[in-house]
Write a protein that holds these residues in place. Structure first.
Motif, PDB file in Angstrom:
ATOM      1  N   ASP A 190       0.751  -1.103  -0.109  1.00 13.75           N
ATOM      2  CA  ASP A 190      -0.190   0.146   0.017  1.00 13.75           C
ATOM      3  C   ASP A 190       0.868   1.241  -0.024  1.00 13.75           C
ATOM      4  OD1 ASP A 190      -2.707  -1.313  -0.004  1.00 13.75           O
ATOM      5  OD2 ASP A 190      -2.466  -1.546   2.289  1.00 13.75           O
ATOM      6  N   ASN A 191       2.194   1.078  -0.125  1.00 13.39           N
ATOM      7  CA  ASN A 191       2.961   2.331  -0.048  1.00 13.39           C
ATOM      8  C   ASN A 191       2.975   2.897  -1.398  1.00 13.39           C
ATOM      9  OD1 ASN A 191       5.380   4.140  -0.403  1.00 13.39           O
ATOM     10  ND2 ASN A 191       6.304   3.061   1.480  1.00 13.39           N
ATOM     11  N   ARG A 196       4.609   4.865  -7.136  1.00 13.50           N
ATOM     12  CA  ARG A 196       4.875   6.039  -8.084  1.00 13.50           C
ATOM     13  C   ARG A 196       6.165   5.953  -8.530  1.00 13.50           C
ATOM     14  NH1 ARG A 196       1.743   8.941  -4.210  1.00 13.50           N
ATOM     15  NH2 ARG A 196      -0.097   9.887  -4.840  1.00 13.50           N
ATOM     16  N   ALA A 197       7.153   5.523  -7.646  1.00 14.07           N
ATOM     17  CA  ALA A 197       8.502   5.491  -8.130  1.00 14.07           C
ATOM     18  C   ALA A 197       8.686   4.344  -9.330  1.00 14.07           C
ATOM     19  CB  ALA A 197       9.564   5.171  -6.774  1.00 14.07           C
ATOM     20  N   LYS A 198       8.175   3.298  -9.010  1.00 17.68           N
ATOM     21  CA  LYS A 198       8.039   2.119 -10.004  1.00 17.68           C
ATOM     22  C   LYS A 198       7.671   2.454 -11.385  1.00 17.68           C
ATOM     23  CE  LYS A 198       7.075  -2.620 -10.046  1.00 17.68           C
ATOM     24  NZ  LYS A 198       6.349  -3.814  -9.190  1.00 17.68           N
ATOM     25  N   SER A 214      -0.833  -0.726 -12.239  1.00 22.07           N
ATOM     26  CA  SER A 214      -0.668  -0.152 -10.791  1.00 22.07           C
ATOM     27  C   SER A 214      -1.004   1.424 -11.077  1.00 22.07           C
ATOM     28  CB  SER A 214       0.787  -0.133 -10.653  1.00 22.07           C
ATOM     29  OG  SER A 214       1.743   0.250 -11.457  1.00 22.07           O
ATOM     30  N   GLY A 215      -0.726   2.041 -12.230  1.00 19.28           N
ATOM     31  CA  GLY A 215      -0.998   3.219 -12.334  1.00 19.28           C
ATOM     32  C   GLY A 215      -2.366   3.904 -12.291  1.00 19.28           C
ATOM     33  N   GLU A 216      -3.402   3.038 -12.735  1.00 19.86           N
ATOM     34  CA  GLU A 216      -4.692   3.034 -12.693  1.00 19.86           C
ATOM     35  C   GLU A 216      -5.234   3.330 -11.357  1.00 19.86           C
ATOM     36  OE1 GLU A 216      -6.821   4.313 -14.701  1.00 19.86           O
ATOM     37  OE2 GLU A 216      -6.152   3.898 -16.548  1.00 19.86           O
ATOM     38  N   LYS A 217      -4.685   2.493 -10.361  1.00 19.07           N
ATOM     39  CA  LYS A 217      -4.878   2.391  -8.940  1.00 19.07           C
ATOM     40  C   LYS A 217      -4.427   3.778  -8.347  1.00 19.07           C
ATOM     41  CE  LYS A 217      -4.556  -2.804  -8.441  1.00 19.07           C
ATOM     42  NZ  LYS A 217      -3.811  -3.822  -7.431  1.00 19.07           N
ATOM     43  N   LEU A 218      -3.254   4.215  -8.775  1.00 22.00           N
ATOM     44  CA  LEU A 218      -2.790   5.135  -8.410  1.00 22.00           C
ATOM     45  C   LEU A 218      -3.539   6.404  -8.611  1.00 22.00           C
ATOM     46  CD1 LEU A 218       1.158   4.784  -8.775  1.00 22.00           C
ATOM     47  CD2 LEU A 218      -0.230   5.073  -6.746  1.00 22.00           C
ATOM     48  N   ASP A 224      -2.134  12.948  -9.829  1.00 23.28           N
ATOM     49  CA  ASP A 224      -0.578  13.313  -9.863  1.00 23.28           C
ATOM     50  C   ASP A 224      -0.439  13.266 -11.452  1.00 23.28           C
ATOM     51  OD1 ASP A 224       2.291  12.365 -10.060  1.00 23.28           O
ATOM     52  OD2 ASP A 224       2.056  13.034  -7.939  1.00 23.28           O
ATOM     53  N   ALA A 225       0.606  14.328 -11.637  1.00 21.15           N
ATOM     54  CA  ALA A 225       0.897  14.724 -13.067  1.00 21.15           C
ATOM     55  C   ALA A 225       1.775  13.790 -13.515  1.00 21.15           C
ATOM     56  CB  ALA A 225       1.520  16.064 -13.053  1.00 21.15           C
ATOM     57  N   GLY A 226       2.569  13.243 -12.529  1.00 15.54           N
ATOM     58  CA  GLY A 226       3.908  12.173 -12.998  1.00 15.54           C
ATOM     59  C   GLY A 226       3.230  10.908 -13.183  1.00 15.54           C
TER      60      GLY A 226
END
Length: 383
Positions: A190-191, A196-198, A214-218, A224-226
């Motif tokens: 859950d980190n 994001r770093a990955k 993972s991006g869609e979950k974030l 977040d723009a990044g």
């Protein structure tokens, strides 16, 4: 009998002197200072009782701690340094002295104290993490050394894993960065910082499916723009062009677009054979890539060449500036250049006219405007 009374008198005197030298601490008062976080008052209270010349290790440590908690790093260092001279291998003292010097910008002294901890305890995770943070640039070799040691001791700690992955990425060692993050994420799925770093690393390794999942979950957590950029790029590389466009346009709506995102938007439209939009976004990409000051830089370059009598280079520099942005200054420089340096009246007349049409400032450029109008009138007579 007389000798007995004399002995008793001396004993009582000794006990009286000892009683005067015993320091009496009001524990309730000190506890109240701690309870209400009045560490400055606690430090001054202890300092007032024990004085400046105290030589007891525990007392020095206690006063140093109170000053440290009160934010008085100067006094804290003074008392901790005295404690250090008594017990130079005390880890709490070394950590405190390292922290104080780091806060005060004395990085080399902080490295010294933390380095002494390493000599005492070579498996201390915290000190390697602190040492790594003393090297701000990811390209510093010692930062990598300390992060590797910290990560070896505790590969699940997120901050170190993220920092180490960044350093590996700087050296384009994406597989290593990915592995470091993967281990840490398995320990803390859950980190979001690690997730994001990955993302950009997954894209670099062409693990686009993983980046999308993972991006869609974030994205559900925050826009977040990044993250948006990395997920959009993953969609582009998996040929889901419309989804890529939708995300890139979201960046535009947030005013977070840049040269790269506009470029991929153009590529996505081209892949969909939407050529009008592809052209629009290609132009936007070009505009974003060019500094608004580029024409001014070429104007300056031309002036420098002109002043050095490198007239061919000056002419080329001025005209190159026009390719980026046609400014009144560039038109005026070219007009005067052709007029006074190259003695080409026809070209001078052309640029004087272009200068006036470019709407120079009526207040700031009134002398240049008057001069241009006068020269146009004169040149028309001869040309």
């Amino acid at each position: 009998m007389k000798n007995l009374f004399t002995l008793l008198a001396l004993l009582c005197l000794s006990i009286g002197i000892y009683a005067q030298n015993v320091t009496v601490i009001d524990k309730e008062k000190l506890f109240d200072f701690y309870q209400t976080q009045r560490y400055g008052d606690a430090a001054q209270y202890l300092k007032g009782i024990y004085g400046e010349e105290v030589k007891d290790f525990k007392t020095l440590s206690q006063i140093g701690y109170c000053f440290l908690m009160a934010g008085n790093n100067v006094e804290a260092e003074k008392f901790y340094s005295k404690a250090y001279s008594l017990q130079p291998q005390s880890l709490p003292i070394l950590f405190s002295l390292g922290s104080i010097n780091n806060k005060r910008g004395n990085t080399e002294k902080a490295k010294k104290y933390y380095g002494e901890i390493v000599q005492i305890d070579s498996n201390n995770f915290s000190v390697y993490k602190l040492l790594a943070n003393l090297y701000p640039l990811p390209t510093d070799s010692m930062k990598l050394v300390y992060l590797l040691k910290a990560n070896r001791i505790n590969p699940l700690e997120g901050d170190v894993a993220a920092d180490l992955a960044e350093v590996h990425s700087t050296y384009q060692q994406y597989e290593k960065a990915y592995d470091v993050l993967n281990v840490a994420i398995k320990g803390d799925s859950d980190n979001l910082v690690l997730q994001r770093a990955k993302l950009p690393i997954a894209n670099q390794l062409k693990k686009y499916g993983e980046a999308i999942v993972s991006g869609e979950k974030l994205l559900k957590d925050a826009a977040d723009a990044g993250v948006i950029k990395d997920v959009a790029k993953a969609y582009y590389y998996t040929k889901k062009y419309q989804k890529a466009i939708d995300l890139f346009k979201l960046l535009e709506a947030l005013a977070m677009e840049n040269e790269s995102t506009l470029y991929y938007t153009s590529l996505s439209y081209r892949a969909l054979k939407n050529y009008p939009q592809a052209a629009i976004y290609t132009k936007k990409t070009i505009d974003e890539a060019i500094s608004p000051n580029t024409s001014s830089y070429y104007s300056l370059l031309g002036l420098v060449y002109e002043e050095n009598n490198q007239l061919t280079f000056a002419n080329a520099a001025y005209k190159k500036g026009l390719q980026f942005k046609a400014t009144p200054t560039l038109y005026y420089r070219l007009a005067v250049f052709y007029d006074s340096r190259l003695k080409q009246g026809k070209n001078a007349l052309k640029y004087y006219n272009l200068y006036l049409k470019s709407k120079p400032s009526l207040t700031d450029d009134k002398e240049e405007i008057k001069f241009s109008k006068d020269r146009i009138a004169q040149l028309k007579v001869t040309h």
